[in-house]
Design a protein around this motif. Structure first.
Motif, PDB file in Angstrom:
ATOM      1  N   ASP A  98      51.484   1.829  48.755  1.00 44.14           N
ATOM      2  CA  ASP A  98      51.984   2.275  47.126  1.00 44.14           C
ATOM      3  C   ASP A  98      52.830   0.782  46.599  1.00 44.14           C
ATOM      4  OD1 ASP A  98      50.544   4.071  47.754  1.00 44.14           O
ATOM      5  OD2 ASP A  98      52.025   5.678  47.750  1.00 44.14           O
ATOM      6  N   SER A  99      54.285   0.347  47.674  1.00 36.80           N
ATOM      7  CA  SER A  99      54.970  -0.747  47.562  1.00 36.80           C
ATOM      8  C   SER A  99      54.516  -1.787  46.766  1.00 36.80           C
ATOM      9  CB  SER A  99      55.968  -0.261  48.199  1.00 36.80           C
ATOM     10  OG  SER A  99      55.851  -0.849  49.057  1.00 36.80           O
ATOM     11  N   GLU A 142      52.642  -0.630  43.391  1.00 41.16           N
ATOM     12  CA  GLU A 142      53.642  -0.904  42.467  1.00 41.16           C
ATOM     13  C   GLU A 142      54.207  -2.757  42.371  1.00 41.16           C
ATOM     14  OE1 GLU A 142      57.052   1.203  43.652  1.00 41.16           O
ATOM     15  OE2 GLU A 142      55.607   3.579  43.324  1.00 41.16           O
TER      16      GLU A 142
END
Length: 197
Positions: free
Chosen positions: A23-24, A27
């Protein structure tokens, strides 16, 4: 024998399913994309204040957004074949100067790019003039012969000849190859200067 041969699409889908993206990472990619979009707006809108836009970003997002801005600004620096490209180059350099930690180093490289672009523009115009004169000389004898045969004064625009256009494309290709490597070196020097954010 019952085994089916997999299509390229099926193989690609299987490989994509095996990739793990955190997810990072997603992002970060979204922030870089936002920076790319911001750079596009900056290049189009002379009133856009790039530093204010970057300062309005969340502190933890600024570096990634700025990296996206840098990527697009560097991509938009090109050999100046016309005034529009020259204007884009100037605007891109304004943005790069704003986002770098050492604006003085950027100004030095910008000056070197200015010399490179001046030499390129002179070589571009000189090559065009030489090619046009060469074609006019080559076709001059044929024109004179036609005028003598027909008794009508003829004007030939060599720039409209397909042979001229083909030769011009080859000439520009060779010229661009020579100058693109120099431009790439300067872009790499700009990229090596640390970002301000």
């Amino acid at each position: 024998m019952a085994e089916r041969i997999k299509t390229a699409l099926e193989k690609a889908l299987e490989r994509a399913a095996q990739l793990k993206v955190s997810d990072s990472d997603l992002e970060r990619l979204a922030r870089v994309d936002a920076g790319r979009a911001l750079a596009g707006r900056f290049l189009q809108d002379p009133a856009l204040d790039l530093l204010r836009e970057l300062a309005s970003q969340a502190p933890d997002a600024r570096h990634d957004v700025t990296a996206g801005v840098e990527e697009i600004l560097l991509q938009n620096i090109a050999l100046p074949v016309d005034e529009q490209v020259a204007r884009t180059n100037r605007r891109a350099m304004e943005g790069i100067t704003a986002i770098k930690r050492d604006p003085e180093s950027v100004r030095i490289i910008s000056g070197e790019l200015g010399y490179l672009f001046d030499y390129y523009s002179q070589a571009y115009r000189h090559s065009y003039t030489n090619l046009k004169e060469h074609f006019e000389q080559r076709l001059g004898a044929a024109r004179q012969m036609l005028e003598q045969q027909t008794g009508v004064r003829m004007r030939m625009n060599v720039e409209r000849l397909p042979e001229f256009r083909e030769e011009w494309i080859r000439t520009v290709g060779a010229l661009n190859t020579q100058y693109e490597s120099l431009l790439k070196e300067q872009k790499e020097r700009l990229k090596a200067i640390p970002l301000a954010f």
